[in-house]
Design a protein around this motif. Sequence first.
Motif, PDB file in Angstrom:
ATOM      1  N   ASP A  44       0.937  -1.158  -0.090  1.00 48.49           N
ATOM      2  CA  ASP A  44       0.109  -0.114  -0.037  1.00 48.49           C
ATOM      3  C   ASP A  44       0.983   1.397   0.118  1.00 48.49           C
ATOM      4  N   GLN A  45       2.117   1.089   0.434  1.00 48.78           N
ATOM      5  CA  GLN A  45       2.883   2.179   0.620  1.00 48.78           C
ATOM      6  C   GLN A  45       4.402   2.051   0.596  1.00 48.78           C
ATOM      7  N   LEU A  46       5.194   2.744   0.331  1.00 51.60           N
ATOM      8  CA  LEU A  46       6.603   2.588   0.576  1.00 51.60           C
ATOM      9  C   LEU A  46       7.146   2.263   2.060  1.00 51.60           C
ATOM     10  N   ASN A  47       8.340   1.344   2.085  1.00 44.97           N
ATOM     11  CA  ASN A  47       8.719   1.021   3.241  1.00 44.97           C
ATOM     12  C   ASN A  47       9.153   2.442   4.088  1.00 44.97           C
ATOM     13  N   PRO A  48       9.041   2.789   4.981  1.00 39.52           N
ATOM     14  CA  PRO A  48       9.438   4.250   5.479  1.00 39.52           C
ATOM     15  C   PRO A  48      10.782   4.041   5.957  1.00 39.52           C
ATOM     16  N   VAL A  49      11.322   2.772   6.320  1.00 41.26           N
ATOM     17  CA  VAL A  49      12.611   2.671   6.659  1.00 41.26           C
ATOM     18  C   VAL A  49      13.546   2.690   5.540  1.00 41.26           C
ATOM     19  N   ALA A  50      13.150   2.136   4.480  1.00 42.12           N
ATOM     20  CA  ALA A  50      13.792   2.290   3.136  1.00 42.12           C
ATOM     21  C   ALA A  50      13.957   3.955   2.583  1.00 42.12           C
ATOM     22  N   VAL A  51      12.825   4.473   2.845  1.00 45.02           N
ATOM     23  CA  VAL A  51      12.703   6.086   2.516  1.00 45.02           C
ATOM     24  C   VAL A  51      13.854   6.873   3.508  1.00 45.02           C
ATOM     25  N   GLU A  52      13.827   6.443   4.535  1.00 46.37           N
ATOM     26  CA  GLU A  52      14.733   7.124   5.562  1.00 46.37           C
ATOM     27  C   GLU A  52      16.041   6.639   5.136  1.00 46.37           C
ATOM     28  N   ALA A  53      16.414   5.532   4.713  1.00 44.99           N
ATOM     29  CA  ALA A  53      17.763   5.178   4.376  1.00 44.99           C
ATOM     30  C   ALA A  53      18.423   5.977   2.980  1.00 44.99           C
ATOM     31  N   MET A  54      17.347   6.021   2.168  1.00 44.96           N
ATOM     32  CA  MET A  54      17.609   6.840   0.956  1.00 44.96           C
ATOM     33  C   MET A  54      17.897   8.410   1.123  1.00 44.96           C
ATOM     34  N   ARG A  55      17.064   8.894   2.125  1.00 48.38           N
ATOM     35  CA  ARG A  55      17.086  10.209   2.486  1.00 48.38           C
ATOM     36  C   ARG A  55      18.446  10.540   3.080  1.00 48.38           C
ATOM     37  N   GLU A  56      18.876   9.534   3.839  1.00 42.52           N
ATOM     38  CA  GLU A  56      20.397   9.863   4.485  1.00 42.52           C
ATOM     39  C   GLU A  56      21.287   9.955   3.437  1.00 42.52           C
ATOM     40  N   VAL A  57      21.253   9.737   2.219  1.00 40.55           N
ATOM     41  CA  VAL A  57      22.233   9.748   1.049  1.00 40.55           C
ATOM     42  C   VAL A  57      21.810  10.772  -0.017  1.00 40.55           C
ATOM     43  N   LEU A 102      19.153 -10.080  -2.623  1.00 43.25           N
ATOM     44  CA  LEU A 102      19.117  -9.010  -1.637  1.00 43.25           C
ATOM     45  C   LEU A 102      18.359  -9.314  -0.438  1.00 43.25           C
ATOM     46  N   THR A 103      18.636  -8.958   0.768  1.00 46.44           N
ATOM     47  CA  THR A 103      17.781  -8.876   1.973  1.00 46.44           C
ATOM     48  C   THR A 103      16.524  -8.032   1.714  1.00 46.44           C
ATOM     49  N   ASP A 104      15.499  -8.553   2.046  1.00 46.98           N
ATOM     50  CA  ASP A 104      14.109  -7.941   2.045  1.00 46.98           C
ATOM     51  C   ASP A 104      14.317  -6.754   3.180  1.00 46.98           C
ATOM     52  N   PRO A 105      14.202  -5.578   2.833  1.00 50.83           N
ATOM     53  CA  PRO A 105      14.139  -4.617   4.104  1.00 50.83           C
ATOM     54  C   PRO A 105      12.997  -4.569   4.871  1.00 50.83           C
ATOM     55  N   ALA A 106      12.133  -5.107   4.464  1.00 53.53           N
ATOM     56  CA  ALA A 106      10.572  -5.093   5.082  1.00 53.53           C
ATOM     57  C   ALA A 106      10.773  -5.602   6.516  1.00 53.53           C
ATOM     58  N   GLY A 107      10.545  -4.888   7.637  1.00 55.04           N
ATOM     59  CA  GLY A 107      10.593  -5.339   8.916  1.00 55.04           C
ATOM     60  C   GLY A 107      12.095  -5.344   9.469  1.00 55.04           C
ATOM     61  N   GLN A 108      12.907  -4.698   8.730  1.00 56.97           N
ATOM     62  CA  GLN A 108      14.438  -4.890   9.241  1.00 56.97           C
ATOM     63  C   GLN A 108      14.718  -3.420   9.813  1.00 56.97           C
ATOM     64  N   PRO A 109      15.829  -3.473  10.898  1.00 55.86           N
ATOM     65  CA  PRO A 109      16.200  -2.168  11.306  1.00 55.86           C
ATOM     66  C   PRO A 109      16.884  -1.296  10.541  1.00 55.86           C
ATOM     67  N   ILE A 110      16.980  -0.023  10.784  1.00 48.18           N
ATOM     68  CA  ILE A 110      17.775   0.754   9.724  1.00 48.18           C
ATOM     69  C   ILE A 110      19.176   0.403   9.360  1.00 48.18           C
ATOM     70  N   ASP A 111      19.946  -0.152  10.309  1.00 55.26           N
ATOM     71  CA  ASP A 111      21.243  -0.561   9.987  1.00 55.26           C
ATOM     72  C   ASP A 111      21.459  -1.481   8.940  1.00 55.26           C
TER      73      ASP A 111
END
Length: 135
Positions: A44-57, A102-111
């Motif tokens: 339904d939406q982008l993974n917010p942690v993926a959005v944050e990780a990309m924002r960091e760069v 690739l590891t699926d980022p769903a549910g994963q911590p930011i690191d």
Amino acid sequence: MSDKPRVLFVCVHNAGRSQMAAGWLRHLAGDTVEVRSAGSEPADQLNPVAVEAMREVGIDITDQVPVRLTWDAAEAGDVIVTMGCGDTCPVFPGKRYEDWKLTDPAGQPIDVVRQVRDDIRARVEKLLGDLHPQP
């Protein structure tokens, strides 16, 4: 391949890996490559942690939305990069395929998501080098 290569990134939910890959390719290639992404079962939406990780760069992917993979989108691609969608990804003769484990980022911590992001960047840089080889 057309003058402007068309790359389609495909994962299951089109909310993390494929969106990060598309974001990297748009960032690194500018308008020299047509970039799309899709999912076999879009979220339904982008993974917010993926959005944050990309924002960091410095890459903003918040304007993207998960979309369903269509036959037409796959057929239009010159290069199709799959990321864990398995048998749900269509196969077209004459297309270049890459399957990125690739590891699926769903549910994963930011690191963990940062590691996935950086792995994707390295793969996108290699892909871009293949699409636009330097003399």
